[in-house]
Design a protein around this motif. Structure first.
Motif, PDB file in Angstrom:
ATOM      1  N   UNK A 194      41.979  11.298  39.435  1.00 44.71           N
ATOM      2  CA  UNK A 194      43.177  11.325  40.235  1.00 44.71           C
ATOM      3  C   UNK A 194      43.696  13.080  41.551  1.00 44.71           C
ATOM      4  N   UNK A 195      43.931  12.572  42.588  1.00 45.08           N
ATOM      5  CA  UNK A 195      44.219  13.926  43.115  1.00 45.08           C
ATOM      6  C   UNK A 195      45.047  15.263  43.020  1.00 45.08           C
ATOM      7  N   UNK A 196      44.365  16.300  42.793  1.00 43.40           N
ATOM      8  CA  UNK A 196      45.246  17.491  42.066  1.00 43.40           C
ATOM      9  C   UNK A 196      46.152  17.692  42.665  1.00 43.40           C
ATOM     10  N   UNK A 197      47.481  18.630  41.947  1.00 42.72           N
ATOM     11  CA  UNK A 197      48.447  19.065  42.534  1.00 42.72           C
ATOM     12  C   UNK A 197      48.436  20.317  43.439  1.00 42.72           C
ATOM     13  N   UNK A 198      47.987  19.283  44.776  1.00 39.27           N
ATOM     14  CA  UNK A 198      47.970  21.388  45.179  1.00 39.27           C
ATOM     15  C   UNK A 198      48.929  22.864  45.372  1.00 39.27           C
ATOM     16  N   UNK A 199      50.213  21.862  45.002  1.00 40.46           N
ATOM     17  CA  UNK A 199      51.387  22.947  45.736  1.00 40.46           C
ATOM     18  C   UNK A 199      51.156  24.453  44.238  1.00 40.46           C
ATOM     19  N   UNK A 200      50.796  23.673  43.284  1.00 41.48           N
ATOM     20  CA  UNK A 200      50.117  24.619  41.864  1.00 41.48           C
ATOM     21  C   UNK A 200      49.488  24.553  41.229  1.00 41.48           C
ATOM     22  N   UNK A 201      48.169  25.466  41.748  1.00 40.05           N
ATOM     23  CA  UNK A 201      47.111  25.510  41.224  1.00 40.05           C
ATOM     24  C   UNK A 201      47.110  26.604  41.026  1.00 40.05           C
ATOM     25  N   UNK A 202      45.072  26.960  40.084  1.00 35.43           N
ATOM     26  CA  UNK A 202      44.660  27.763  39.891  1.00 35.43           C
ATOM     27  C   UNK A 202      43.954  28.449  40.523  1.00 35.43           C
ATOM     28  N   UNK A 203      43.580  29.983  41.020  1.00 32.72           N
ATOM     29  CA  UNK A 203      42.622  30.480  41.720  1.00 32.72           C
ATOM     30  C   UNK A 203      42.256  31.236  41.157  1.00 32.72           C
ATOM     31  N   UNK A 204      41.026  31.727  40.912  1.00 32.83           N
ATOM     32  CA  UNK A 204      39.441  32.492  40.353  1.00 32.83           C
ATOM     33  C   UNK A 204      39.551  33.656  41.106  1.00 32.83           C
ATOM     34  N   UNK A 205      40.009  34.484  40.962  1.00 32.23           N
ATOM     35  CA  UNK A 205      38.787  35.910  41.542  1.00 32.23           C
ATOM     36  C   UNK A 205      38.673  36.474  40.009  1.00 32.23           C
ATOM     37  N   UNK A 206      37.698  37.517  41.397  1.00 31.29           N
ATOM     38  CA  UNK A 206      36.210  38.080  39.599  1.00 31.29           C
ATOM     39  C   UNK A 206      36.026  39.985  40.600  1.00 31.29           C
ATOM     40  N   UNK A 207      36.545  40.575  39.552  1.00 34.31           N
ATOM     41  CA  UNK A 207      36.372  42.372  39.927  1.00 34.31           C
ATOM     42  C   UNK A 207      34.654  42.195  39.687  1.00 34.31           C
ATOM     43  N   UNK A 208      33.978  42.263  39.974  1.00 42.35           N
ATOM     44  CA  UNK A 208      32.618  42.433  39.559  1.00 42.35           C
ATOM     45  C   UNK A 208      31.426  43.775  39.437  1.00 42.35           C
ATOM     46  N   UNK A 209      30.450  43.758  39.166  1.00 39.63           N
ATOM     47  CA  UNK A 209      29.714  45.056  38.655  1.00 39.63           C
ATOM     48  C   UNK A 209      29.847  45.798  40.144  1.00 39.63           C
ATOM     49  N   UNK A 210      30.244  45.756  41.263  1.00 47.06           N
ATOM     50  CA  UNK A 210      29.609  46.246  42.668  1.00 47.06           C
ATOM     51  C   UNK A 210      30.971  47.546  42.667  1.00 47.06           C
ATOM     52  N   UNK A 211      31.322  48.616  41.566  1.00 48.12           N
ATOM     53  CA  UNK A 211      32.257  49.012  41.584  1.00 48.12           C
ATOM     54  C   UNK A 211      33.488  49.035  40.279  1.00 48.12           C
ATOM     55  N   UNK A 212      33.675  48.262  39.599  1.00 47.03           N
ATOM     56  CA  UNK A 212      34.618  48.556  39.077  1.00 47.03           C
ATOM     57  C   UNK A 212      34.452  49.560  37.219  1.00 47.03           C
ATOM     58  N   UNK A 213      33.833  49.692  36.489  1.00 43.56           N
ATOM     59  CA  UNK A 213      34.371  50.154  35.024  1.00 43.56           C
ATOM     60  C   UNK A 213      33.007  51.516  35.420  1.00 43.56           C
ATOM     61  N   UNK A 214      33.353  52.258  34.837  1.00 41.57           N
ATOM     62  CA  UNK A 214      32.225  53.488  34.489  1.00 41.57           C
ATOM     63  C   UNK A 214      31.403  52.439  33.114  1.00 41.57           C
ATOM     64  N   UNK A 215      30.044  52.910  33.203  1.00 44.51           N
ATOM     65  CA  UNK A 215      29.727  52.293  31.862  1.00 44.51           C
ATOM     66  C   UNK A 215      30.722  52.862  30.433  1.00 44.51           C
ATOM     67  N   UNK A 216      30.826  51.799  29.580  1.00 43.60           N
ATOM     68  CA  UNK A 216      31.464  52.396  28.421  1.00 43.60           C
ATOM     69  C   UNK A 216      32.885  52.789  28.411  1.00 43.60           C
ATOM     70  N   UNK A 217      33.950  52.773  29.808  1.00 42.07           N
ATOM     71  CA  UNK A 217      34.976  52.847  29.572  1.00 42.07           C
ATOM     72  C   UNK A 217      35.967  52.411  29.835  1.00 42.07           C
TER      73      UNK A 217
END
Length: 169
Positions: free
Chosen positions: A35-58
């Motif tokens: 079945x074709x997905x309902x394009x009106x309402x769907x999930x959009x993934x976003x990622x905050x990657x390792x390129x500068x997110x949190x300092x180690x352990x914080x």
């Protein structure tokens, strides 16, 4: 939609570690998958990657490195301005394997909560935002026998935040 629940099973057969067959238990289940997905309402993934997110352990907002802060500001704008209606935002924090499992679970939740608080402060409705943590359970890299500071750098891709936004664009 009648509200009826249909249970479907999908079988993947392997031969010599390769897929050799794919089967649905009923043709009705196969039709749901096609079945074709309902394009009106769907999930959009976003990622905050390792390129500068949190300092180690914080997990606090002050522990965000400059590239992470910039990406977070961009994502907040994307969420606020890119959707007509938001039905849910799921934020999942992840850690590397350094430390014990319980501490890593707590750290992953704390990081997700920090991002949630930031998005809410930027005007995203708090009732649609949920924060959770996966701890060290879904690594992207393993890094083998690397030790010390080299391991901390190597495992950085595992220390990430994943955001799934559901709604109408």
């Amino acid at each position: 939609s009648t509200g009826e629940v249909v249970t479907c099973q999908y079988q993947v057969q392997f031969t010599d570690r390769r897929t050799s067959g794919l089967f649905w238990n009923t043709s009705e289940c196969e039709s749901y998958a096609r079945a074709k997905p309902n394009l009106e309402s769907r999930t959009h993934p976003l990622t905050l990657g390792s390129d500068g997110l949190f300092v180690f352990g914080r997990s606090d907002l002050d522990a965000l490195l400059p590239p992470g802060k910039q990406r977070l500001m961009e994502m907040a704008s994307q969420v606020k301005d890119g959707f007509k209606r938001i039905t849910a935002i799921n934020i999942v924090g992840h850690t590397d394997r350094i430390g014990d499992e319980v501490s890593n679970q707590r750290l992953s939740v704390a990081r997700a909560e920090t991002i949630k608080q930031y998005l809410v402060a930027q005007g995203v409705q708090s009732q649609v935002v949920q924060a959770s943590g996966m701890g060290e359970r879904q690594p992207l890299v393993g890094c083998g026998d690397v030790v010390g500071d080299a391991m901390i750098r190597c495992l950085q891709p595992n220390r990430r935040i994943e955001i799934a936004v559901s709604g109408e664009q």
